[in-house]
Write an enzyme that holds these catalytic residues in place. Sequence first.
Site, PDB file in Angstrom:
ATOM      1  CE  LYS A   1      -5.816  21.922 -56.992  1.00 53.06           C
ATOM      2  NZ  LYS A   1      -7.175  22.377 -56.720  1.00 53.06           N
TER       3      LYS A   1
HETATM    4  C1  E4P Z   1      -8.918  23.665 -59.520  1.00 50.52           C
HETATM    5  O1  E4P Z   1      -8.279  22.778 -59.048  1.00 50.52           O
HETATM    6  C2  E4P Z   1      -9.405  24.823 -58.772  1.00 50.52           C
HETATM    7  O2  E4P Z   1      -9.883  24.367 -57.542  1.00 50.52           O
HETATM    8  C3  E4P Z   1     -10.564  25.534 -59.441  1.00 50.52           C
HETATM    9  O3  E4P Z   1     -10.849  25.017 -60.714  1.00 50.52           O
HETATM   10  C4  E4P Z   1     -10.507  27.019 -59.361  1.00 50.52           C
HETATM   11  O4  E4P Z   1     -11.678  27.519 -59.945  1.00 50.52           O
HETATM   12  P1  E4P Z   1     -12.202  29.007 -59.700  1.00 50.52           P
HETATM   13  O5  E4P Z   1     -11.344  29.934 -60.503  1.00 50.52           O
HETATM   14  O6  E4P Z   1     -13.619  28.988 -60.213  1.00 50.52           O
HETATM   15  O7  E4P Z   1     -12.098  29.248 -58.223  1.00 50.52           O
END
Ligand code: E4P
Length: 217
Positions: free
Chosen positions: A85
């Site tokens: 990522k």
């Molecule tokens: C995705 O990869 C992220 O980890 C996640 O969906 C972020 O979500 P949030 O805005 O609820 O922290």
Amino acid sequence: MRFFIDTANMAEIREAMEMGILDGVTTNPSLMAKEGIKNVEEHYIAICKAIGSGDVSAEVIATDYAGMIQEGRALAHLHPHITVKVPMIKEGIKAIRTFTEEGIRTNCTLIFSPAQALLAAKAGATYVSPFLGRLDDVGHNGMQLIGSIRQIFNVYGIKTQILAASIRHTLHLIQCAEMGADVATMPFKVIEGLFKHPLTDKGLEQFLADYQKNNSL
Ligand code: E4P
């Protein structure tokens, strides 16, 4: 549509796996911190083993090209299920290009505009992660972003998958499915919410009561 769980909590991952509907896991440094995980490498391996198959997103911490490459290669080496990522910054896009050439799967995170998604796709990202809940939080329309990326990817036959992220509730998930997102990543409580409908509970209660009545005569 594939379902990923957005958590670093092993109990939640195992429970979602047992539901038989889980296709992968996304994590981020905040989710790791929430669980108090210090040895992240060990934790990623444990998650990969727990889910058996499917992609597990492991985020790099470095923000410079060389650092991201070094970290990403090491993460990819941990387990075949790891997807690296990478944040949506200039250096990140360069790193995604290199990872693509090396056959390492990537998830470009923190996408908030169609232009960012297109850049990540051009670099060869396996996934782009538009954060729709965070857009809604600041008064923008997260769902429009999913629709716009879908439209652009369809026009050019782009194979990068849309991984809808920052999903907060059932309606988000349904609208993402309608928009044609390839994957949705959700917290455990959102997955649990998908099962629920008061008419299902009421209907089942009635069926069981009628069965009892009929068989106790
Ligand atoms: C995705 O990869 C992220 O980890 C996640 O969906 C972020 O979500 P949030 O805005 O609820 O922290």
